[in-house]
Design a protein around this motif. Structure first.
Motif, PDB file in Angstrom:
ATOM      1  N   PHE A   1       0.852  -1.189   0.000  1.00 60.75           N
ATOM      2  CA  PHE A   1       0.000   0.000   0.000  1.00 60.75           C
ATOM      3  C   PHE A   1       0.884   1.235   0.000  1.00 60.75           C
ATOM      4  O   PHE A   1       1.763   1.378   0.842  1.00 60.75           O
ATOM      5  CB  PHE A   1      -0.922   0.013   1.225  1.00 60.75           C
ATOM      6  CG  PHE A   1      -1.952   1.101   1.172  1.00 60.75           C
ATOM      7  CD1 PHE A   1      -3.151   0.898   0.516  1.00 60.75           C
ATOM      8  CD2 PHE A   1      -1.710   2.328   1.756  1.00 60.75           C
ATOM      9  CE1 PHE A   1      -4.106   1.905   0.443  1.00 60.75           C
ATOM     10  CE2 PHE A   1      -2.646   3.341   1.687  1.00 60.75           C
ATOM     11  CZ  PHE A   1      -3.844   3.130   1.036  1.00 60.75           C
ATOM     12  N   ASP A   2       0.655   2.115  -0.957  1.00 63.43           N
ATOM     13  CA  ASP A   2       1.450   3.329  -1.096  1.00 63.43           C
ATOM     14  C   ASP A   2       0.579   4.536  -0.780  1.00 63.43           C
ATOM     15  O   ASP A   2      -0.354   4.853  -1.520  1.00 63.43           O
ATOM     16  CB  ASP A   2       1.997   3.428  -2.522  1.00 63.43           C
ATOM     17  CG  ASP A   2       3.017   4.530  -2.691  1.00 63.43           C
ATOM     18  OD1 ASP A   2       3.228   5.320  -1.746  1.00 63.43           O
ATOM     19  OD2 ASP A   2       3.613   4.606  -3.788  1.00 63.43           O
ATOM     20  N   LEU A   3       0.861   5.203   0.327  1.00 65.66           N
ATOM     21  CA  LEU A   3       0.096   6.386   0.712  1.00 65.66           C
ATOM     22  C   LEU A   3       0.164   7.476  -0.365  1.00 65.66           C
ATOM     23  O   LEU A   3      -0.761   8.263  -0.512  1.00 65.66           O
ATOM     24  CB  LEU A   3       0.637   6.960   2.023  1.00 65.66           C
ATOM     25  CG  LEU A   3      -0.192   6.738   3.265  1.00 65.66           C
ATOM     26  CD1 LEU A   3       0.526   7.227   4.501  1.00 65.66           C
ATOM     27  CD2 LEU A   3      -1.565   7.326   3.169  1.00 65.66           C
ATOM     28  N   ALA A   4       1.237   7.489  -1.132  1.00 66.55           N
ATOM     29  CA  ALA A   4       1.380   8.492  -2.194  1.00 66.55           C
ATOM     30  C   ALA A   4       0.250   8.383  -3.219  1.00 66.55           C
ATOM     31  O   ALA A   4      -0.106   9.379  -3.853  1.00 66.55           O
ATOM     32  CB  ALA A   4       2.735   8.340  -2.883  1.00 66.55           C
ATOM     33  N   ASP A   5      -0.335   7.201  -3.357  1.00 68.52           N
ATOM     34  CA  ASP A   5      -1.448   7.029  -4.298  1.00 68.52           C
ATOM     35  C   ASP A   5      -2.685   7.812  -3.870  1.00 68.52           C
ATOM     36  O   ASP A   5      -3.560   8.077  -4.689  1.00 68.52           O
ATOM     37  CB  ASP A   5      -1.817   5.553  -4.443  1.00 68.52           C
ATOM     38  CG  ASP A   5      -0.715   4.744  -5.115  1.00 68.52           C
ATOM     39  OD1 ASP A   5       0.145   5.343  -5.804  1.00 68.52           O
ATOM     40  OD2 ASP A   5      -0.708   3.505  -4.952  1.00 68.52           O
ATOM     41  N   LEU A   6      -2.768   8.170  -2.596  1.00 68.94           N
ATOM     42  CA  LEU A   6      -3.914   8.924  -2.096  1.00 68.94           C
ATOM     43  C   LEU A   6      -3.738  10.435  -2.241  1.00 68.94           C
ATOM     44  O   LEU A   6      -4.675  11.186  -2.019  1.00 68.94           O
ATOM     45  CB  LEU A   6      -4.181   8.591  -0.622  1.00 68.94           C
ATOM     46  CG  LEU A   6      -4.546   7.153  -0.291  1.00 68.94           C
ATOM     47  CD1 LEU A   6      -4.891   7.032   1.189  1.00 68.94           C
ATOM     48  CD2 LEU A   6      -5.688   6.651  -1.142  1.00 68.94           C
TER      49      LEU A   6
ATOM     50  N   VAL B   1       3.039  -1.023   4.128  1.00 71.96           N
ATOM     51  CA  VAL B   1       2.926   0.381   3.737  1.00 71.96           C
ATOM     52  C   VAL B   1       4.279   0.838   3.236  1.00 71.96           C
ATOM     53  O   VAL B   1       5.288   0.750   3.948  1.00 71.96           O
ATOM     54  CB  VAL B   1       2.458   1.260   4.923  1.00 71.96           C
ATOM     55  CG1 VAL B   1       2.414   2.725   4.510  1.00 71.96           C
ATOM     56  CG2 VAL B   1       1.101   0.792   5.420  1.00 71.96           C
ATOM     57  N   LYS B   2       4.293   1.304   1.993  1.00 67.99           N
ATOM     58  CA  LYS B   2       5.537   1.734   1.355  1.00 67.99           C
ATOM     59  C   LYS B   2       6.183   2.871   2.142  1.00 67.99           C
ATOM     60  O   LYS B   2       5.508   3.789   2.590  1.00 67.99           O
ATOM     61  CB  LYS B   2       5.245   2.190  -0.082  1.00 67.99           C
ATOM     62  CG  LYS B   2       6.476   2.520  -0.866  1.00 67.99           C
ATOM     63  CD  LYS B   2       6.153   2.847  -2.307  1.00 67.99           C
ATOM     64  CE  LYS B   2       7.440   3.211  -3.030  1.00 67.99           C
ATOM     65  NZ  LYS B   2       7.194   3.635  -4.385  1.00 67.99           N
ATOM     66  N   GLY B   3       7.488   2.786   2.283  1.00 69.46           N
ATOM     67  CA  GLY B   3       8.205   3.753   3.098  1.00 69.46           C
ATOM     68  C   GLY B   3       8.797   4.935   2.361  1.00 69.46           C
ATOM     69  O   GLY B   3       9.085   5.955   2.964  1.00 69.46           O
ATOM     70  N   CYS B   4       8.974   4.837   1.055  1.00 63.57           N
ATOM     71  CA  CYS B   4       9.617   5.917   0.292  1.00 63.57           C
ATOM     72  C   CYS B   4       8.627   6.531  -0.685  1.00 63.57           C
ATOM     73  O   CYS B   4       7.744   5.857  -1.190  1.00 63.57           O
ATOM     74  CB  CYS B   4      10.808   5.388  -0.492  1.00 63.57           C
ATOM     75  SG  CYS B   4      12.102   4.723   0.552  1.00 63.57           S
ATOM     76  N   SER B   5       8.822   7.808  -0.953  1.00 62.78           N
ATOM     77  CA  SER B   5       7.953   8.505  -1.893  1.00 62.78           C
ATOM     78  C   SER B   5       8.750   9.616  -2.559  1.00 62.78           C
ATOM     79  O   SER B   5       9.790  10.042  -2.052  1.00 62.78           O
ATOM     80  CB  SER B   5       6.748   9.088  -1.150  1.00 62.78           C
ATOM     81  OG  SER B   5       5.885   9.717  -2.050  1.00 62.78           O
TER      82      SER B   5
ATOM     83  N   LEU C   1       0.390  -5.391   9.914  1.00 61.08           N
ATOM     84  CA  LEU C   1       0.776  -4.128   9.285  1.00 61.08           C
ATOM     85  C   LEU C   1       2.283  -3.965   9.420  1.00 61.08           C
ATOM     86  O   LEU C   1       2.837  -4.139  10.505  1.00 61.08           O
ATOM     87  CB  LEU C   1       0.039  -2.970   9.963  1.00 61.08           C
ATOM     88  CG  LEU C   1       0.213  -1.593   9.368  1.00 61.08           C
ATOM     89  CD1 LEU C   1      -0.335  -1.545   7.939  1.00 61.08           C
ATOM     90  CD2 LEU C   1      -0.514  -0.558  10.226  1.00 61.08           C
ATOM     91  N   MET C   2       2.910  -3.668   8.285  1.00 62.18           N
ATOM     92  CA  MET C   2       4.352  -3.468   8.247  1.00 62.18           C
ATOM     93  C   MET C   2       4.654  -2.162   7.529  1.00 62.18           C
ATOM     94  O   MET C   2       3.844  -1.676   6.741  1.00 62.18           O
ATOM     95  CB  MET C   2       5.032  -4.624   7.520  1.00 62.18           C
ATOM     96  CG  MET C   2       4.850  -5.958   8.220  1.00 62.18           C
ATOM     97  SD  MET C   2       5.127  -7.356   7.108  1.00 62.18           S
ATOM     98  CE  MET C   2       3.573  -7.423   6.248  1.00 62.18           C
ATOM     99  N   PHE C   3       5.829  -1.627   7.767  1.00 59.60           N
ATOM    100  CA  PHE C   3       6.250  -0.379   7.137  1.00 59.60           C
ATOM    101  C   PHE C   3       7.598  -0.590   6.469  1.00 59.60           C
ATOM    102  O   PHE C   3       8.473  -1.255   7.011  1.00 59.60           O
ATOM    103  CB  PHE C   3       6.376   0.730   8.183  1.00 59.60           C
ATOM    104  CG  PHE C   3       6.910   2.013   7.627  1.00 59.60           C
ATOM    105  CD1 PHE C   3       6.080   2.887   6.944  1.00 59.60           C
ATOM    106  CD2 PHE C   3       8.243   2.346   7.766  1.00 59.60           C
ATOM    107  CE1 PHE C   3       6.569   4.067   6.416  1.00 59.60           C
ATOM    108  CE2 PHE C   3       8.753   3.522   7.238  1.00 59.60           C
ATOM    109  CZ  PHE C   3       7.907   4.384   6.568  1.00 59.60           C
ATOM    110  N   GLY C   4       7.771  -0.022   5.290  1.00 54.99           N
ATOM    111  CA  GLY C   4       9.057  -0.067   4.600  1.00 54.99           C
ATOM    112  C   GLY C   4       8.949  -0.721   3.250  1.00 54.99           C
ATOM    113  O   GLY C   4       7.989  -0.533   2.520  1.00 54.99           O
ATOM    114  N   GLU C   5       9.933  -1.510   2.940  1.00 54.92           N
ATOM    115  CA  GLU C   5       9.989  -2.234   1.665  1.00 54.92           C
ATOM    116  C   GLU C   5       9.990  -3.734   1.977  1.00 54.92           C
ATOM    117  O   GLU C   5      10.327  -4.146   3.083  1.00 54.92           O
ATOM    118  CB  GLU C   5      11.256  -1.843   0.889  1.00 54.92           C
ATOM    119  CG  GLU C   5      11.392  -0.354   0.612  1.00 54.92           C
ATOM    120  CD  GLU C   5      10.249   0.233  -0.183  1.00 54.92           C
ATOM    121  OE1 GLU C   5       9.728  -0.444  -1.090  1.00 54.92           O
ATOM    122  OE2 GLU C   5       9.855   1.377   0.098  1.00 54.92           O
TER     123      GLU C   5
END
Length: 170
Positions: A20-25, A129-133, A156-160
Protein backbone atom coordinates in the motif's frame (compact mmCIF):
# COMPACT_ATOMS: atom_id res chain seq x y z
CA UNK A 1 25.53 -27.51 -18.50
CA UNK A 2 23.20 -24.60 -18.92
CA UNK A 3 20.44 -24.63 -16.41
CA UNK A 4 17.68 -22.12 -16.74
CA UNK A 5 16.95 -20.17 -13.64
CA UNK A 6 13.59 -18.60 -13.28
CA UNK A 7 13.65 -15.33 -11.41
CA UNK A 8 10.47 -15.00 -9.41
CA UNK A 9 9.16 -12.15 -7.35
CA UNK A 10 7.77 -14.00 -4.37
CA UNK A 11 6.45 -10.79 -2.82
CA UNK A 12 4.37 -10.02 -5.93
CA UNK A 13 3.10 -13.61 -6.03
CA UNK A 14 2.02 -13.54 -2.40
CA UNK A 15 -1.73 -12.83 -2.48
CA UNK A 16 -2.01 -12.26 1.26
CA UNK A 17 0.59 -9.49 1.29
CA UNK A 18 -0.66 -6.19 -0.08
CA UNK A 19 1.66 -3.31 -0.84
CA UNK A 20 0.00 0.00 0.00
CA UNK A 21 1.45 3.33 -1.10
CA UNK A 22 0.10 6.39 0.71
CA UNK A 23 1.38 8.49 -2.19
CA UNK A 24 -1.45 7.03 -4.30
CA UNK A 25 -3.91 8.92 -2.10
CA UNK A 26 -2.28 12.30 -2.71
CA UNK A 27 -4.61 14.65 -4.51
CA UNK A 28 -3.28 15.65 -7.92
CA UNK A 29 -3.11 19.35 -8.68
CA UNK A 30 -1.10 22.45 -8.07
CA UNK A 31 -0.53 23.87 -4.59
CA UNK A 32 -0.44 27.63 -4.13
CA UNK A 33 0.24 29.76 -1.07
CA UNK A 34 -1.21 33.24 -0.59
CA UNK A 35 0.71 35.47 1.80
CA UNK A 36 -1.67 37.94 3.43
CA UNK A 37 1.16 40.45 3.88
CA UNK A 38 0.83 41.25 0.17
CA UNK A 39 -2.66 42.60 0.88
CA UNK A 40 -1.59 44.84 3.78
CA UNK A 41 -0.37 48.42 3.93
CA UNK A 42 3.41 48.30 4.52
CA UNK A 43 2.92 44.52 4.93
CA UNK A 44 1.65 45.12 8.48
CA UNK A 45 -1.56 47.11 8.58
CA UNK A 46 -4.93 46.08 7.25
CA UNK A 47 -6.85 48.99 5.76
CA UNK A 48 -10.30 47.59 5.09
CA UNK A 49 -11.07 49.56 1.93
CA UNK A 50 -7.68 48.78 0.34
CA UNK A 51 -7.85 45.15 1.45
CA UNK A 52 -11.32 44.63 -0.04
CA UNK A 53 -10.17 46.25 -3.29
CA UNK A 54 -7.10 44.00 -3.57
CA UNK A 55 -9.20 40.91 -2.87
CA UNK A 56 -11.78 41.96 -5.46
CA UNK A 57 -9.04 42.42 -8.08
CA UNK A 58 -7.36 39.03 -7.64
CA UNK A 59 -6.60 37.24 -10.93
CA UNK A 60 -8.62 34.08 -10.35
CA UNK A 61 -7.27 32.00 -13.27
CA UNK A 62 -4.15 30.97 -11.38
CA UNK A 63 -6.25 29.41 -8.60
CA UNK A 64 -8.40 27.33 -10.94
CA UNK A 65 -8.61 23.78 -9.52
CA UNK A 66 -5.69 24.48 -7.16
CA UNK A 67 -5.18 23.60 -3.51
CA UNK A 68 -4.55 26.89 -1.73
CA UNK A 69 -3.19 27.75 1.69
CA UNK A 70 -3.51 31.24 3.15
CA UNK A 71 -0.91 32.44 5.63
CA UNK A 72 0.74 35.63 6.86
CA UNK A 73 4.53 35.72 7.00
CA UNK A 74 4.70 38.93 9.04
CA UNK A 75 3.69 39.65 12.63
CA UNK A 76 0.69 41.66 11.48
CA UNK A 77 -2.49 41.53 13.51
CA UNK A 78 -5.10 40.41 11.02
CA UNK A 79 -8.79 40.31 11.94
CA UNK A 80 -10.54 37.00 11.31
CA UNK A 81 -12.95 38.48 8.79
CA UNK A 82 -9.99 39.11 6.45
CA UNK A 83 -9.38 35.35 6.16
CA UNK A 84 -13.10 34.82 5.57
CA UNK A 85 -13.16 37.43 2.81
CA UNK A 86 -10.03 36.19 1.04
CA UNK A 87 -10.98 32.53 1.44
CA UNK A 88 -14.45 33.20 0.08
CA UNK A 89 -13.00 34.84 -3.04
CA UNK A 90 -10.47 32.06 -3.73
CA UNK A 91 -13.08 29.33 -3.17
CA UNK A 92 -14.82 30.49 -6.35
CA UNK A 93 -12.25 28.55 -8.42
CA UNK A 94 -9.95 26.58 -6.09
CA UNK A 95 -10.54 22.94 -5.14
CA UNK A 96 -9.68 23.56 -1.49
CA UNK A 97 -8.68 26.58 0.60
CA UNK A 98 -7.18 26.32 4.09
CA UNK A 99 -5.46 28.55 6.59
CA UNK A 100 -1.87 27.58 7.35
CA UNK A 101 1.39 26.70 5.66
CA UNK A 102 2.05 24.20 2.86
CA UNK A 103 2.52 21.36 5.36
CA UNK A 104 -0.82 22.17 7.03
CA UNK A 105 -2.46 21.97 3.61
CA UNK A 106 -0.98 18.51 2.94
CA UNK A 107 -2.02 17.25 6.39
CA UNK A 108 -5.61 18.31 5.72
CA UNK A 109 -5.63 16.88 2.19
CA UNK A 110 -4.28 13.52 3.35
CA UNK A 111 -6.77 13.49 6.22
CA UNK A 112 -9.59 13.99 3.74
CA UNK A 113 -8.22 11.35 1.35
CA UNK A 114 -7.75 8.74 4.09
CA UNK A 115 -11.21 9.46 5.52
CA UNK A 116 -12.84 8.91 2.14
CA UNK A 117 -10.83 5.90 0.95
CA UNK A 118 -12.45 2.46 0.98
CA UNK A 119 -10.00 0.16 2.74
CA UNK A 120 -12.30 -2.89 2.64
CA UNK A 121 -10.07 -4.73 0.13
CA UNK A 122 -7.39 -4.87 2.84
CA UNK A 123 -9.55 -6.76 5.34
CA UNK A 124 -7.71 -9.73 6.86
CA UNK A 125 -4.64 -9.09 4.68
CA UNK A 126 -1.01 -8.58 5.54
CA UNK A 127 -0.33 -4.96 4.56
CA UNK A 128 3.03 -3.43 3.79
CA UNK A 129 2.93 0.38 3.74
CA UNK A 130 5.54 1.73 1.35
CA UNK A 131 8.20 3.75 3.10
CA UNK A 132 9.62 5.92 0.29
CA UNK A 133 7.95 8.50 -1.89
CA UNK A 134 8.88 11.19 -4.40
CA UNK A 135 7.42 13.85 -2.09
CA UNK A 136 7.02 14.43 1.63
CA UNK A 137 4.04 12.63 3.11
CA UNK A 138 2.94 14.19 6.42
CA UNK A 139 3.73 12.03 9.43
CA UNK A 140 0.14 12.42 10.58
CA UNK A 141 -1.04 10.55 7.47
CA UNK A 142 0.79 7.43 8.70
CA UNK A 143 -0.85 7.71 12.12
CA UNK A 144 -4.30 8.08 10.53
CA UNK A 145 -3.58 5.13 8.25
CA UNK A 146 -2.70 2.92 11.23
CA UNK A 147 -5.92 4.01 12.93
CA UNK A 148 -7.94 2.97 9.86
CA UNK A 149 -6.12 -0.31 9.20
CA UNK A 150 -5.56 -1.65 12.71
CA UNK A 151 -9.11 -3.00 13.24
CA UNK A 152 -9.24 -4.77 9.87
CA UNK A 153 -5.84 -6.07 8.77
CA UNK A 154 -4.09 -9.25 9.79
CA UNK A 155 -0.74 -7.49 10.12
CA UNK A 156 0.78 -4.13 9.29
CA UNK A 157 4.35 -3.47 8.25
CA UNK A 158 6.25 -0.38 7.14
CA UNK A 159 9.06 -0.07 4.60
CA UNK A 160 9.99 -2.23 1.66
CA UNK A 161 9.52 -5.98 1.22
CA UNK A 162 13.24 -6.63 1.67
CA UNK A 163 13.52 -4.57 4.86
CA UNK A 164 10.25 -3.92 6.61
CA UNK A 165 9.43 -2.99 10.17
CA UNK A 166 6.54 -4.87 11.79
CA UNK A 167 4.02 -2.41 13.26
CA UNK A 168 1.07 -4.56 14.29
CA UNK A 169 0.01 -8.18 14.18
CA UNK A 170 -3.27 -9.79 15.28
Amino acid sequence: MSEEFEIRNKVAENKTLVNFDLADLRYKGKRIGIDLKDFLYMELILKEKDFREKVANIEMEMYQDAYVHIYCSTDAIVPLWAYFLLGNKIMETAKKVVYGNAKDLEVLLFHEAISQYDFSELKDKRVLVKGCSDFQIPENAYIELVEKLRPMVKSLMFGEACSNVPIFKK
